[in-house]
Design an enzyme around this catalytic site. Structure first.
Site, PDB file in Angstrom:
ATOM      1  N   GLY A  56       0.775  -1.237   0.000  1.00  0.00           N
ATOM      2  CA  GLY A  56       0.000   0.000   0.000  1.00  0.00           C
ATOM      3  C   GLY A  56       0.807   1.287   0.000  1.00  0.00           C
ATOM      4  O   GLY A  56       0.371   2.302  -0.536  1.00  0.00           O
ATOM      5  N   GLU A 111       3.967   5.003   5.740  1.00  0.00           N
ATOM      6  CA  GLU A 111       2.744   4.192   5.747  1.00  0.00           C
ATOM      7  C   GLU A 111       1.669   4.793   4.849  1.00  0.00           C
ATOM      8  O   GLU A 111       1.635   6.001   4.632  1.00  0.00           O
ATOM      9  CB  GLU A 111       2.193   4.094   7.181  1.00  0.00           C
ATOM     10  N   ASP A 112       0.795   3.920   4.375  1.00  0.00           N
ATOM     11  CA  ASP A 112      -0.334   4.383   3.565  1.00  0.00           C
ATOM     12  C   ASP A 112      -1.455   4.921   4.444  1.00  0.00           C
ATOM     13  O   ASP A 112      -1.957   6.015   4.248  1.00  0.00           O
ATOM     14  CB  ASP A 112      -0.849   3.246   2.669  1.00  0.00           C
ATOM     15  N   ASP A 115      -5.119   2.601  10.654  1.00  0.00           N
ATOM     16  CA  ASP A 115      -6.498   2.282  11.038  1.00  0.00           C
ATOM     17  C   ASP A 115      -6.491   1.911  12.521  1.00  0.00           C
ATOM     18  O   ASP A 115      -6.537   2.781  13.379  1.00  0.00           O
ATOM     19  CB  ASP A 115      -7.017   1.166  10.133  1.00  0.00           C
ATOM     20  N   LYS A 143      -7.286   7.277  10.037  1.00  0.00           N
ATOM     21  CA  LYS A 143      -8.688   7.273  10.447  1.00  0.00           C
ATOM     22  C   LYS A 143      -8.711   7.640  11.925  1.00  0.00           C
ATOM     23  O   LYS A 143      -8.231   6.879  12.761  1.00  0.00           O
ATOM     24  CB  LYS A 143      -9.306   5.896  10.221  1.00  0.00           C
ATOM     25  N   ASP A 171      -5.890  -0.867  -1.826  1.00  0.00           N
ATOM     26  CA  ASP A 171      -6.616  -1.791  -2.694  1.00  0.00           C
ATOM     27  C   ASP A 171      -7.942  -2.249  -2.100  1.00  0.00           C
ATOM     28  O   ASP A 171      -8.178  -2.141  -0.889  1.00  0.00           O
ATOM     29  CB  ASP A 171      -5.767  -3.043  -2.933  1.00  0.00           C
TER      30      ASP A 171
END
Ligand code: 5GP
Ligand code: MG
Length: 192
Positions: A56, A111-112, A115, A143, A171
């Site tokens: 990611g 990092e992408d 969460d 998030k 993805d």
């Protein structure tokens, strides 16, 4: 930009972050990190080390590295979390490790998205165990309010709502990583 004539027009419900917004944010993050680590190479005798997590973070890593004005080296890791993200215990298996000795180095984990933070929390402990000079984290997306573990992320691109997003490396079933923006899929896509 969202292209209504593109193949993805039928599959994307809406754009959360546009390509232009991503470009501006990457430049801003690059400038901040460059300023903060201006002396890191002379300080440690080695370049700042970017550690990206497959798959990611690849798009962000490539753009972010080019937005920096300090020299860097790059490493990639591949990790596999046991179980689904909702039930994950935070136990992680390394599929591909970093190739170089990170002792005494300044590290930036790229990092992408953050969460639950479980994967990142595990990774930070793993890297700290190798005695780097410092470990910082830059994440394109976060998030907010859903982190089950408190991980220190110094550089964040965008705080987004708690929705499943795709694009810019992220993805759904290995698709949509190549989209140049971040968006939300139409509900029909999940029924396929
Ligand atoms: P966690 O922070 O929960 O340990 O895991 C973060 C990872 O879960 C990310 O690196 C990403 O692979 C995946 N993930 C979390 N939220 C999303 C999302 O909204 N969309 C996609 N495509 N992947 C996500
Ligand atoms: Mg990831």
């Amino acid at each position: 930009m969202f292209d209504p004539d593109s193949w993805y027009a039928d599959e994307i419900e809406r754009t959360i972050i546009t390509e232009d917004e991503i470009r501006a944010k990457v430049a801003e993050l690059g400038a901040r990190v460059s300023a903060d680590f201006a002396d890191s190479a002379s300080d440690t005798g080695d370049e700042l080390l970017l550690v990206g997590v497959f798959k990611g973070a690849v798009m962000f890593m490539a753009d972010f590295a080019r937005a920096l004005t300090v020299p860097v080296k790059m490493e990639f890791m591949a990790l596999s979390s046991y179980g689904s993200s909702t039930t994950s215990s935070g136990t992680v298996r390394i599929l591909k490790d970093i190739d170089s000795d990170i002792a005494g180095r300044h590290i930036i984990v790229v990092e992408d998205i953050i969460d639950s933070g479980l994967t990142l929390s595990w990774l930070l402990k793993y890297l700290q165990g190798m005695h780097p000079a410092s470990v910082s984290v830059v994440s394109m997306l976060r998030k907010p309010g859903v982190q089950r573990v408190d991980v220190p992320v110094k550089y964040v691109g965008f705080d987004i709502p708690n929705e499943f997003v795709v694009g810019y490396g992220l993805d759904y079933a290995e698709r949509y990583r190549e989209l140049p923006f971040v968006g939300v899929l139409k509900p029909e896509v999940y029924q396929k």
